[in-house]
Design a protein around this motif. Sequence first.
Motif, PDB file in Angstrom:
ATOM      1  N   VAL A  57      -9.485   3.874  14.238  1.00 15.08           N
ATOM      2  CA  VAL A  57     -10.303   3.531  13.072  1.00 15.08           C
ATOM      3  C   VAL A  57     -11.764   3.526  13.515  1.00 15.08           C
ATOM      4  O   VAL A  57     -12.097   2.905  14.524  1.00 15.08           O
ATOM      5  N   PRO A  58     -12.657   4.217  12.807  1.00 19.21           N
ATOM      6  CA  PRO A  58     -14.067   4.245  13.222  1.00 19.21           C
ATOM      7  C   PRO A  58     -14.682   2.859  13.255  1.00 19.21           C
ATOM      8  O   PRO A  58     -14.386   2.010  12.412  1.00 19.21           O
ATOM      9  N   VAL A  59     -15.530   2.630  14.250  1.00 23.62           N
ATOM     10  CA  VAL A  59     -16.251   1.365  14.342  1.00 23.62           C
ATOM     11  C   VAL A  59     -17.176   1.227  13.133  1.00 23.62           C
ATOM     12  O   VAL A  59     -17.876   2.171  12.763  1.00 23.62           O
ATOM     13  N   GLY A  60     -17.179   0.058  12.511  1.00 25.63           N
ATOM     14  CA  GLY A  60     -17.991  -0.163  11.322  1.00 25.63           C
ATOM     15  C   GLY A  60     -17.227   0.018  10.029  1.00 25.63           C
ATOM     16  O   GLY A  60     -17.804  -0.164   8.944  1.00 25.63           O
ATOM     17  N   THR A  61     -15.941   0.354  10.115  1.00 22.22           N
ATOM     18  CA  THR A  61     -15.128   0.449   8.899  1.00 22.22           C
ATOM     19  C   THR A  61     -15.053  -0.914   8.219  1.00 22.22           C
ATOM     20  O   THR A  61     -14.826  -1.923   8.887  1.00 22.22           O
TER      21      THR A  61
END
Length: 315
Positions: free
Chosen positions: A256-260
């Motif tokens: 999961v991308p950081v900042g989601t």
Amino acid sequence: MAYQYTNQNQISVFNTLLIGTNGLTGALIVGGLTCLLFKWFSKPVPAQSSPHTADILTRTFSSLLPMALILVLAVLVSLALNWLMIITYSAESWSAFQKYAKTSHSLWLTFGMAVVTLLLEILGLAGPYQERLVTNSATMTSNLNYALTHHSAYHVPYPYTANTLYHAFGTFGGTGMLLALVIAIYIGSNNHNYHIVARWSLLPALFNSNGPLLTGLQVLYNPIYLIPFVLAPVVNMGLAALAIGFHWIPPVVYPVPVGTPGPLIAFIGTNGNVVALLLGIVDLALSVVIYLPFMRLAETIVQAAQAQVGGAKHV
């Protein structure tokens, strides 16, 4: 003081444990000592009616002694930290501790490390789970390989890790589930200043940055917020652990991308499991309920203090 010398032909770096949000408590101590040195060793300067250049120069020369003392003390502390290898040993030990914490797959150890992280964060210090892993650990890789091989993540070998519990369900708005505090302010606060901070903190909190709330609402070092700061993430992790244990949702295994945004982490990390999304929404709502009474208590104390100050001025 945070400058870290190296013996190789490399550009030296700053120790991340001593700067940024990790070093906030140390920065407050350094700032307090700096103020004391200025108070003790600055020469008194007559009050001036306007900020002319001569007045600024007079104030500057009167502060040369404390500035020199601060510089010398900072250099001495920096040399001591590096010559005694304190910075190197602390960085290496902390990295090893973080690696151990993030690769652990024991349910109780995961909860214990989460509590340690939350307690350290509200004291302005770095915890083992402070930052979400960008690259896969051994447990994350094993879980992902199992899911890709078996086309299912329900029986992965490591269902209870920092990635599947703490980062997926306990960090909406950053450490401490502070997105819930923003919502609690919108719902139940009558304090104008609280609403100003909440408005400016909403966007960062949506992307899991809690810095504005930690300092803007004085969550740091605040015993009133200590209980919800620790309780909300732990309760959410407990619900997620139960849901995983009963196979209501699969563990989070996909990157999961950081900042989601927080409530979407589990949804994306489970490859679009709707129940995981609903559980994230329930966790957020439950966290709001947990924060509401403590937010109102903090607001009442602030209003009482302001009223006392106003009464003292009238007297």
